[in-house]
Design an enzyme around this catalytic site. Structure first.
Site, PDB file in Angstrom:
ATOM      1  N   THR A  26      -1.339   7.469  -0.654  1.00  0.00           N
ATOM      2  CA  THR A  26      -2.612   7.333  -1.386  1.00  0.00           C
ATOM      3  C   THR A  26      -3.441   6.148  -0.902  1.00  0.00           C
ATOM      4  OG1 THR A  26      -1.644   5.850  -3.024  1.00  0.00           O
ATOM      5  CG2 THR A  26      -1.471   8.231  -3.464  1.00  0.00           C
ATOM      6  N   ARG A  84       0.844  -1.193   0.000  1.00  0.00           N
ATOM      7  CA  ARG A  84       0.000   0.000   0.000  1.00  0.00           C
ATOM      8  C   ARG A  84       0.876   1.237   0.000  1.00  0.00           C
ATOM      9  NH1 ARG A  84      -4.676   0.632   4.332  1.00  0.00           N
ATOM     10  NH2 ARG A  84      -2.920   0.848   5.736  1.00  0.00           N
ATOM     11  N   ASP A 122       4.754  -6.046   9.667  1.00  0.00           N
ATOM     12  CA  ASP A 122       5.811  -5.691  10.631  1.00  0.00           C
ATOM     13  C   ASP A 122       5.778  -6.602  11.852  1.00  0.00           C
ATOM     14  OD1 ASP A 122       6.846  -3.683   9.083  1.00  0.00           O
ATOM     15  OD2 ASP A 122       5.831  -2.062  10.146  1.00  0.00           O
ATOM     16  N   ASP A 182       0.358  -3.239  12.326  1.00  0.00           N
ATOM     17  CA  ASP A 182       0.827  -3.617  10.988  1.00  0.00           C
ATOM     18  C   ASP A 182       1.147  -5.113  10.971  1.00  0.00           C
ATOM     19  OD1 ASP A 182       2.708  -4.180   8.796  1.00  0.00           O
ATOM     20  OD2 ASP A 182       2.586  -2.022   8.439  1.00  0.00           O
TER      21      ASP A 182
HETATM   22  C1  PRP Z   1      -1.072  -4.713   4.388  1.00  0.00           C
HETATM   23  C2  PRP Z   1      -1.900  -5.977   4.467  1.00  0.00           C
HETATM   24  C3  PRP Z   1      -2.696  -5.940   3.183  1.00  0.00           C
HETATM   25  C4  PRP Z   1      -2.921  -4.470   3.008  1.00  0.00           C
HETATM   26  C5  PRP Z   1      -4.331  -4.185   3.414  1.00  0.00           C
HETATM   27  O1  PRP Z   1      -0.006  -4.872   3.566  1.00  0.00           O
HETATM   28  O2  PRP Z   1      -1.142  -7.127   4.607  1.00  0.00           O
HETATM   29  O3  PRP Z   1      -1.999  -6.484   2.070  1.00  0.00           O
HETATM   30  O4  PRP Z   1      -2.012  -3.782   3.869  1.00  0.00           O
HETATM   31  O5  PRP Z   1      -4.652  -2.864   3.168  1.00  0.00           O
HETATM   32  P1  PRP Z   1      -5.733  -2.456   2.094  1.00  0.00           P
HETATM   33  O6  PRP Z   1      -6.919  -3.315   2.300  1.00  0.00           O
HETATM   34  O7  PRP Z   1      -5.986  -1.006   2.426  1.00  0.00           O
HETATM   35  O8  PRP Z   1      -5.128  -2.605   0.729  1.00  0.00           O
HETATM   36  P2  PRP Z   1       1.110  -3.723   3.369  1.00  0.00           P
HETATM   37  O9  PRP Z   1       0.761  -2.863   2.209  1.00  0.00           O
HETATM   38  O10 PRP Z   1       1.345  -3.027   4.673  1.00  0.00           O
HETATM   39  O11 PRP Z   1       2.375  -4.532   2.917  1.00  0.00           O
HETATM   40  P3  PRP Z   1       3.247  -5.603   3.725  1.00  0.00           P
HETATM   41  O12 PRP Z   1       2.372  -6.814   3.949  1.00  0.00           O
HETATM   42  O13 PRP Z   1       4.373  -5.883   2.795  1.00  0.00           O
HETATM   43  O14 PRP Z   1       3.710  -4.999   5.023  1.00  0.00           O
HETATM   44  N1  URA Z   2      -2.431  -3.211   6.962  1.00  0.00           N
HETATM   45  C1  URA Z   2      -2.088  -3.635   8.199  1.00  0.00           C
HETATM   46  O1  URA Z   2      -1.108  -4.375   8.351  1.00  0.00           O
HETATM   47  N2  URA Z   2      -2.823  -3.230   9.249  1.00  0.00           N
HETATM   48  C2  URA Z   2      -3.904  -2.437   9.116  1.00  0.00           C
HETATM   49  O2  URA Z   2      -4.550  -2.118  10.132  1.00  0.00           O
HETATM   50  C3  URA Z   2      -4.236  -2.000   7.831  1.00  0.00           C
HETATM   51  C4  URA Z   2      -3.499  -2.406   6.771  1.00  0.00           C
END
Ligand code: PRP
Ligand code: URA
Length: 206
Positions: free
Chosen positions: A105, A101, A200, A197
């Site tokens: 945005t 994400r 993380d 997160d």
């Molecule tokens: C997180 C999560 C989803 C996304 C959800 O990933 O694991 O993929 O956010 O958010 P959305 O419904 O608003 O799209 P992130 O983009 O943080 O990436 P990561 O898993 O690599 O940390």
């Molecule tokens: N992605 C995450 O990991 N946590 C949230 O709460 C939203 C998006």
């Protein structure tokens, strides 16, 4: 269709997962276990056909799965949901989709997709613990449908109502299996009360 688990084990493990004191090792263990419990629900309608086997005591009527299953983790956080499910369904194929994400945005940005040209599976389980705005899930289902996938299910742990609405609006044919529907998104797109997160917390990168 939205399935929100009412299972006591799911409720118990989700509470541990949310806890800010839960360390990455325990967090990964819980993600794995919750994924298995939710997958059990999400696969209740898999196709089977009758089969007879020889037990040591004689012939037994049984069943075998007929559909080829694909596990589609959305990187990174979806990775932790793969192993437990894969142990239960060792013949499943795993196809990774890389999306993150954009923090400004909140739109998904694609960075990895090695799907072959022709679909090799009949059922796709899209795995991501978090359905927040829904942008990542919608983009992944877009990619899989363009690939030719017809039967898809989303399996997650926490969802915001906003994410459920977005996925159902874009893809009403994709059922959503989730441990809990939370209250709302905050002003930076995080699920409240959520768990923070998910990437993380699994990978110790927070
Ligand atoms: C997180 C999560 C989803 C996304 C959800 O990933 O694991 O993929 O956010 O958010 P959305 O419904 O608003 O799209 P992130 O983009 O943080 O990436 P990561 O898993 O690599 O940390
Ligand atoms: N992605 C995450 O990991 N946590 C949230 O709460 C939203 C998006």
């Amino acid at each position: 269709m939205v399935f929100e688990s009412q299972h006591p084990l799911v409720k118990h493990k989700l509470t541990l997962l949310r806890n800010v004191m839960t360390e990455p090792k325990k967090f990964r263990e819980l993600v794995r276990e919750l994924a298995m419990l939710l997958c059990y629900e999400a696969t209740a309608d898999l196709g089977i056909e009758a089969l007879t086997v020889d037990s040591p005591m004689g012939k037994a009527a049984g069943h075998t799965l007929t559909e080829k299953i694909g596990l589609i983790p959305i990187l990174r956080a979806g990775l932790g949901m793969v192993e437990g499910i894969w142990e239960m369904m060792p013949s499943a194929e795993v196809w990774h989709i890389g999306l993150y994400r954009d923090e400004e945005t909140l739109q998904p940005v694609s960075y990895y997709n090695k799907l072959p040209t022709i679909p090799t599976v009949q059922v796709c389980l899209v795995l991501d613990p978090m359905l927040a705005t829904g942008g990542s899930a919608v983009a992944t289902v877009d990619i899989l449908k363009e690939w030719g996938a017809e039967k898809l299910k989303f399996v997650g742990i926490l969802a915001a109502p906003e994410g459920i609405k977005a996925l159902q609006t874009a893809h009403p044919d994709v059922p959503i299996y989730i441990a809990k529907i939370d209250l709302h998104l905050n002003d930076i797109g995080y699920i409240v009360p959520g768990l923070g997160d998910a990437g993380d917390r699994q990978f110790g990168t927070g």
